[in-house]
Design a protein around this motif. Structure first.
Motif, PDB file in Angstrom:
ATOM      1  N   LYS A  39       0.807  -1.225   0.000  1.00 39.09           N
ATOM      2  CA  LYS A  39       0.000   0.000   0.000  1.00 39.09           C
ATOM      3  C   LYS A  39       0.842   1.277   0.000  1.00 39.09           C
ATOM      4  O   LYS A  39       0.438   2.316   0.534  1.00 39.09           O
ATOM      5  N   SER A  40       2.039   1.198  -0.590  1.00 36.54           N
ATOM      6  CA  SER A  40       2.881   2.395  -0.705  1.00 36.54           C
ATOM      7  C   SER A  40       2.604   3.162  -1.986  1.00 36.54           C
ATOM      8  O   SER A  40       3.118   4.258  -2.181  1.00 36.54           O
ATOM      9  N   ASN A  42       0.444   5.476  -4.245  1.00 34.66           N
ATOM     10  CA  ASN A  42      -0.539   6.521  -3.954  1.00 34.66           C
ATOM     11  C   ASN A  42      -1.657   6.504  -4.999  1.00 34.66           C
ATOM     12  O   ASN A  42      -1.547   7.132  -6.040  1.00 34.66           O
ATOM     13  N   PRO A  44      -5.558   7.505  -5.857  1.00 36.83           N
ATOM     14  CA  PRO A  44      -6.591   8.415  -5.345  1.00 36.83           C
ATOM     15  C   PRO A  44      -7.706   7.659  -4.622  1.00 36.83           C
ATOM     16  O   PRO A  44      -7.980   6.495  -4.928  1.00 36.83           O
ATOM     17  N   GLU A  45      -8.344   8.309  -3.674  1.00 40.37           N
ATOM     18  CA  GLU A  45      -9.430   7.684  -2.930  1.00 40.37           C
ATOM     19  C   GLU A  45     -10.522   7.215  -3.891  1.00 40.37           C
ATOM     20  O   GLU A  45     -10.926   7.949  -4.794  1.00 40.37           O
ATOM     21  N   GLN A  60      -7.990  -3.168  -5.893  1.00 35.83           N
ATOM     22  CA  GLN A  60      -7.270  -2.055  -6.513  1.00 35.83           C
ATOM     23  C   GLN A  60      -7.174  -2.204  -8.027  1.00 35.83           C
ATOM     24  O   GLN A  60      -6.963  -1.219  -8.729  1.00 35.83           O
TER      25      GLN A  60
END
Length: 203
Positions: A39-40, A42, A44-45, A60
């Protein structure tokens, strides 16, 4: 292996894996997969990565439903996903059409060949962002005729021989339940409040 944004730019490039390796193996051994796992990366939400069948279905990474006995909502979901994935194919196509070194085998050592690929991707991004009209002519990418429900091929397809389809990774046939649930929710969204008027024409 690359990650392409909606501006046809290469945001992540992994070069140098052996050609005999499967696409799934290349993905699993990449720094990109490692970044997704720890989970490094980035993202977007509520963002997802749109992928082909060669990649695993996760929360993801979103990929299409298998192409057999699909319901109409599933077919619409697959169309909407393929519409986004077409950006990736067009980015690769433009790279191959504009940098003729990719028309044949690169007769260099693997480290030097990797540098050539990375340099071409960097130049592609710079030319794309600089809006160079010689590099990015009208009609260079695929376009849709939403009235007729057809796709007009981009001009890059007249220059290159086309791209090889990714091979499905057989190790990803049993995705986690939360990933299939997320795909189903996205399917409902594209057939509900997120529907667009022309999508049924394009099926």
């Amino acid at each position: 292996m690359v990650l392409v944004d909606d501006n046809y730019c290469f945001n992540y490039v992994d070069v140098g894996s052996k050609g005999r390796f499967s696409d799934g193996r290349i993905f699993r051994n990449s720094r990109f997969c490692e970044a997704l796992t720890d989970k490094s990366l980035n993202i977007p939400e509520n963002g997802i990565i749109v992928a082909d069948d060669a990649f695993p279905l996760t929360t993801q990474i979103m990929k299409p439903y298998k192409k057999r006995n699909l319901s109409m909502p599933e077919r619409i979901f697959n169309y909407r996903l393929s519409r986004a994935r077409r950006i990736v194919e067009n980015a690769f196509g433009i790279l191959a059409a504009r940098f003729r070194v990719f028309e044949k085998d690169i007769n260099l050592s693997p480290p030097k060949a990797s540098k050539v690929v990375l340099a071409a991707c960097s130049l592609h991004n710079w030319l794309r962002k600089s809006n160079d009209r010689n590099y990015w002519a009208n009609g260079i990418v695929d376009s849709e005729n939403l009235e007729l429900g057809t796709i007009a091929p981009g001009k890059w397809r007249e220059i290159t021989q086309g791209l090889t389809s990714l091979r499905a990774d057989r190790s990803t046939n049993n995705p986690p339940k939360n990933a299939t649930n997320l795909r189903d929710r996205n399917c409902q969204y594209f057939n509900g409040e997120g529907a667009v008027p022309w999508q049924e024409k394009m099926i």
